[in-house]
Structure formats: C-alpha cells, structure tokens
Design a protein around this motif. Sequence first.
Motif, PDB file in Angstrom:
ATOM      1  N   SER A 294     -48.668 -14.547  65.140  1.00  0.00           N
ATOM      2  CA  SER A 294     -47.267 -14.158  64.969  1.00  0.00           C
ATOM      3  C   SER A 294     -47.137 -12.930  64.079  1.00  0.00           C
ATOM      4  N   ARG A 295     -47.986 -12.848  63.067  1.00  0.00           N
ATOM      5  CA  ARG A 295     -47.975 -11.650  62.210  1.00  0.00           C
ATOM      6  C   ARG A 295     -48.326 -10.406  63.032  1.00  0.00           C
ATOM      7  N   VAL A 296     -49.402 -10.493  63.807  1.00  0.00           N
ATOM      8  CA  VAL A 296     -49.831  -9.362  64.618  1.00  0.00           C
ATOM      9  C   VAL A 296     -48.759  -8.991  65.644  1.00  0.00           C
ATOM     10  N   LEU A 297     -48.192  -9.997  66.295  1.00  0.00           N
ATOM     11  CA  LEU A 297     -47.120  -9.733  67.259  1.00  0.00           C
ATOM     12  C   LEU A 297     -45.949  -9.027  66.593  1.00  0.00           C
ATOM     13  N   SER A 298     -45.519  -9.538  65.465  1.00  0.00           N
ATOM     14  CA  SER A 298     -44.354  -8.977  64.776  1.00  0.00           C
ATOM     15  C   SER A 298     -44.608  -7.542  64.339  1.00  0.00           C
ATOM     16  N   ILE A 321     -43.777 -18.827  67.277  1.00  0.00           N
ATOM     17  CA  ILE A 321     -42.832 -18.138  68.163  1.00  0.00           C
ATOM     18  C   ILE A 321     -42.417 -16.801  67.568  1.00  0.00           C
ATOM     19  N   VAL A 322     -42.468 -15.758  68.393  1.00  0.00           N
ATOM     20  CA  VAL A 322     -41.921 -14.444  68.034  1.00  0.00           C
ATOM     21  C   VAL A 322     -41.044 -13.994  69.200  1.00  0.00           C
ATOM     22  N   SER A 323     -39.797 -13.631  68.897  1.00  0.00           N
ATOM     23  CA  SER A 323     -38.871 -13.191  69.937  1.00  0.00           C
ATOM     24  C   SER A 323     -38.414 -11.766  69.662  1.00  0.00           C
ATOM     25  N   PHE A 324     -38.161 -11.027  70.743  1.00  0.00           N
ATOM     26  CA  PHE A 324     -37.730  -9.637  70.581  1.00  0.00           C
ATOM     27  C   PHE A 324     -36.763  -9.242  71.693  1.00  0.00           C
ATOM     28  N   ARG A 325     -36.090  -8.138  71.442  1.00  0.00           N
ATOM     29  CA  ARG A 325     -35.163  -7.562  72.417  1.00  0.00           C
ATOM     30  C   ARG A 325     -35.491  -6.088  72.603  1.00  0.00           C
ATOM     31  N   LEU A 326     -35.008  -5.538  73.695  1.00  0.00           N
ATOM     32  CA  LEU A 326     -35.081  -4.102  73.954  1.00  0.00           C
ATOM     33  C   LEU A 326     -33.641  -3.643  74.172  1.00  0.00           C
ATOM     34  N   ILE A 352     -36.602 -12.092  74.477  1.00  0.00           N
ATOM     35  CA  ILE A 352     -37.875 -12.455  75.095  1.00  0.00           C
ATOM     36  C   ILE A 352     -38.671 -13.253  74.071  1.00  0.00           C
ATOM     37  N   ARG A 353     -39.089 -14.451  74.447  1.00  0.00           N
ATOM     38  CA  ARG A 353     -39.823 -15.318  73.521  1.00  0.00           C
ATOM     39  C   ARG A 353     -41.309 -15.329  73.873  1.00  0.00           C
ATOM     40  N   LEU A 354     -42.148 -15.049  72.894  1.00  0.00           N
ATOM     41  CA  LEU A 354     -43.600 -15.089  73.033  1.00  0.00           C
ATOM     42  C   LEU A 354     -44.145 -16.210  72.152  1.00  0.00           C
ATOM     43  N   SER A 355     -45.119 -16.964  72.686  1.00  0.00           N
ATOM     44  CA  SER A 355     -45.649 -18.095  71.910  1.00  0.00           C
ATOM     45  C   SER A 355     -47.115 -18.355  72.264  1.00  0.00           C
ATOM     46  N   PRO A 356     -48.024 -17.491  71.780  1.00  0.00           N
ATOM     47  CA  PRO A 356     -49.450 -17.715  71.999  1.00  0.00           C
ATOM     48  C   PRO A 356     -49.998 -18.817  71.105  1.00  0.00           C
ATOM     49  N   HIS A 357     -51.107 -19.442  71.529  1.00  0.00           N
ATOM     50  CA  HIS A 357     -51.720 -20.516  70.734  1.00  0.00           C
ATOM     51  C   HIS A 357     -52.978 -19.997  70.027  1.00  0.00           C
ATOM     52  N   PHE A 358     -53.608 -20.896  69.286  1.00  0.00           N
ATOM     53  CA  PHE A 358     -54.727 -20.532  68.418  1.00  0.00           C
ATOM     54  C   PHE A 358     -55.877 -19.872  69.175  1.00  0.00           C
ATOM     55  N   TYR A 359     -56.128 -20.314  70.400  1.00  0.00           N
ATOM     56  CA  TYR A 359     -57.308 -19.851  71.135  1.00  0.00           C
ATOM     57  C   TYR A 359     -57.138 -18.438  71.682  1.00  0.00           C
ATOM     58  N   ALA A 361     -56.157 -15.894  69.656  1.00  0.00           N
ATOM     59  CA  ALA A 361     -56.264 -14.960  68.540  1.00  0.00           C
ATOM     60  C   ALA A 361     -57.340 -13.913  68.831  1.00  0.00           C
ATOM     61  N   GLY A 362     -57.139 -12.723  68.286  1.00  0.00           N
ATOM     62  CA  GLY A 362     -58.139 -11.678  68.454  1.00  0.00           C
ATOM     63  C   GLY A 362     -57.960 -10.902  69.743  1.00  0.00           C
ATOM     64  N   GLN A 363     -59.038 -10.757  70.504  1.00  0.00           N
ATOM     65  CA  GLN A 363     -59.022  -9.901  71.696  1.00  0.00           C
ATOM     66  C   GLN A 363     -58.000 -10.311  72.750  1.00  0.00           C
ATOM     67  N   PRO A 364     -57.845 -11.616  73.073  1.00  0.00           N
ATOM     68  CA  PRO A 364     -56.826 -11.959  74.080  1.00  0.00           C
ATOM     69  C   PRO A 364     -55.434 -11.467  73.708  1.00  0.00           C
ATOM     70  N   LEU A 365     -55.075 -11.602  72.439  1.00  0.00           N
ATOM     71  CA  LEU A 365     -53.754 -11.142  72.004  1.00  0.00           C
ATOM     72  C   LEU A 365     -53.674  -9.625  72.030  1.00  0.00           C
ATOM     73  N   GLN A 366     -54.736  -8.966  71.607  1.00  0.00           N
ATOM     74  CA  GLN A 366     -54.727  -7.501  71.606  1.00  0.00           C
ATOM     75  C   GLN A 366     -54.614  -6.945  73.034  1.00  0.00           C
ATOM     76  N   ARG A 367     -55.289  -7.585  73.981  1.00  0.00           N
ATOM     77  CA  ARG A 367     -55.186  -7.134  75.375  1.00  0.00           C
ATOM     78  C   ARG A 367     -53.764  -7.299  75.898  1.00  0.00           C
ATOM     79  N   MET A 368     -53.129  -8.418  75.536  1.00  0.00           N
ATOM     80  CA  MET A 368     -51.753  -8.639  75.960  1.00  0.00           C
ATOM     81  C   MET A 368     -50.833  -7.580  75.370  1.00  0.00           C
TER      82      MET A 368
END
Length: 388
Positions: A294-298, A321-326, A352-359, A361-368
């Motif tokens: 959530s920190r990285v997303l924000s 959960i991290v949510s954002f608007r455009l 738009i609501r984003l909610s990734p899980h623990f698994y 973290a790292g490269q999967p989130l960065q790719r997204m």
Amino acid sequence: MIDLIDEFPVLQHGHYMNHAAMGPWPLRTTRAVQAFAQENADMGSEKYPLWLRREKHLRDMLAGMMNAGSADDIALLKNTTEGICTVAGGIDWRRGDNVVIPKDEFPSNRLPWLALERHGVEVREVDIRAVAEPEQALLERMDANTRLLSVSAVQWTDGLRLDLGQLGGGCKTAGALFFVDAIQQLGALQVDVQACNIDFLAADGHKWLLAPEGIAVFYCAPHVRERLQLLQHGWHMVDDFLDFDRAEWPPSKSALRFEAGSPNMLGQVAMHASLELLLEVGMAEVEANVTDNSRVLSETLDGISGVELALPYDSGRVSGIVSFRLPGYELALVYKTLKRAGIVCAMRGNAIRLSPHFYQAGQPLQRMLADMEVAIKSLKGSGSIKIN
C-alpha cells in the motif's frame, strides 16, 4: 521455503489487484478441495472422524490468528452477514436504545442495524471522513443508551483503517458492546480481539483469507455469549452432537451454540488449507508485505500526473486497500482501460480500488504499476472526452 509462484498461479495471469472483493485460492487449497472431492467419490463419509479433527484444528488456527482466548470462542458460519445478524437479532433491545456505526458502511454492517428501528432502536451514523479523529467522533456519539458500536475494521471503499484498541477501550468504559466486521482485515493484517476488547467479530473467508465464499468465522467473547438470544435451533449446536440418543439437547456453552445445522465441510477443507499457508508465512510478515504494498502503491500513484488518491497515505491507518481517481475522466473509462491492461481491480466509492496481497510484494507489484502508468498515459493521449 514457500514457492509463491507455484502457490499462486494467478501471478501468471495478468495483475490481480482485487482481494478486497475476492481472493484467488492458493494451489494447495485447490488440491485439498480436489482431494476431498475424490475422497467423497471413493468412500463417502467413511473418514468423518478425520473431518472433525480438521474442523477442530481450523477453529484452533482461527482462534490463534485473532488471539481469542480459546477455540470455544469460534463459530463457523456461512458469511459475515450471518455473524452480524446473529448479534443484531440476539440482543434484548429496548425502546430508546441506540447503535453507533460509521456512515457509508458496507450494507451488511448497516441494514441489520437499521432493521432494529421496528424495536425503537436508533441508528446513529457518523461521517468518519469529515473529521480528523474518526475514533473520537464515533465515541462522542455514544451515550448512556448506546448498546453497541459496530465498525468495519477497514473501510471497504478507500481502505481507511480504524484503531480498534481505542474503540474497544471506549466501549468498555461506556459499558457498550463492540462489534467488528473484520472481512477487510483478517488474513491481511493482525488483529487481537482480547487486547482490543472486541465482543463480537465476523469475517467471511473469500477475501484476504484466500478461502471460498460460504464459510466465515464468528468470534463471540465468553462473557457475552449467553446474552445473545438464539435465532436458530438444530442438531449441531450442542456438545457431543453425534449422540442422537440423548433426551435433552441444551445449546453448547461454546460458540458452537450458533451453528444450528450441518457444517460446510467443503468450505472447511479450503479454509483450513489457506490458513495453513498464511500461518506458515506468519501474519507479521503477511501484514508487513500488505502494508508495504500500500505504501508503494500510494507513493507511485501520487507521483503520476493527474492521479488523486482517495485517502492520503498514513502509516498509522494503512491497510491492504488503496483507491484513486483520475479527475476529469469518467471512472468507468479508467476502469476499462486498466482492465484492457490486464489489471483486475474494482470501482468502489467513486474511485478505482486496488487491493494486492502479500504474495504480490516486490516484482509483481512493480510490473503492475509499470503497466498501469502506461495505461493511464495512453488514456490521456487517446483524445478521450473528459467530464467536468
């Protein structure tokens, strides 16, 4: 060492950022359900005693996950709503009582309380986003007639996380009951029902617990258990329920008293496997990954021109959960653009609501995030008509 790529095939299929809606099963959970189905096909209920031992272990794991005093405090119900209704329908309400809840709660934590108006119970809804201190605002709406405070531990639209310890302490001082809808916390973040003075907690399995729909945990503290009038009666709610020759069927003193009928054994198999994974990783590590996601997303979203976070990042309130608007672009258009980029998310609370899980973290989130930034830039450069 857990191979997360092997455990979560969903990692190979786009970017799944929607655990606040429904979590994909780990591979071990899928295999456990397949094995159980084959066992039934081959032997029927021959291994029922083993099923009961698995059920006991499941209760033990759930009790440990939330630091309940005992597995006796744990009931296995159908969903979060059943847990809420067990309490809403079980309290001996008096005309003039009131219930305090946050404004804009998910319907499951609103409608059962509003239905109490027929008993003369007032429901006080507090706009916790209009104040600097949400917990204080909730506690200030309580008075001598407040029977119960009910909150979602994490708000479903924007991820606002409440301080359950402060709320539980306030309820204890005021002599009010404290109910927590933990569906957006349990499995993602640690929770301690004893330290937080929580009387009741409910959480469905199909989100952060990575289990199916149709099975949920309901926690009921021992000192309030027998204060709830039972809404259902059946064969399963007694101790030694396989003793069919008994003359009397008194409800169990444990939380089993809230389980009237036959259990969801298939759901138990799945939840048992998923919880074993979470506890093998360790809830401290799970929480660390979820909150860092959530920190990285924000931070990343906040750095993209034109993007507006629904809530500013706050390390004291961070959730999964991290949510954002455009602003200036139709929300449905943003959602469709992200979907085309392989990003599975949700539209909630005009964001738009984003909610990734623990698994993830790292490269999967960065790719997204890399794909998301490209998608947002493409939307801006597409000539799409903005809205005012």
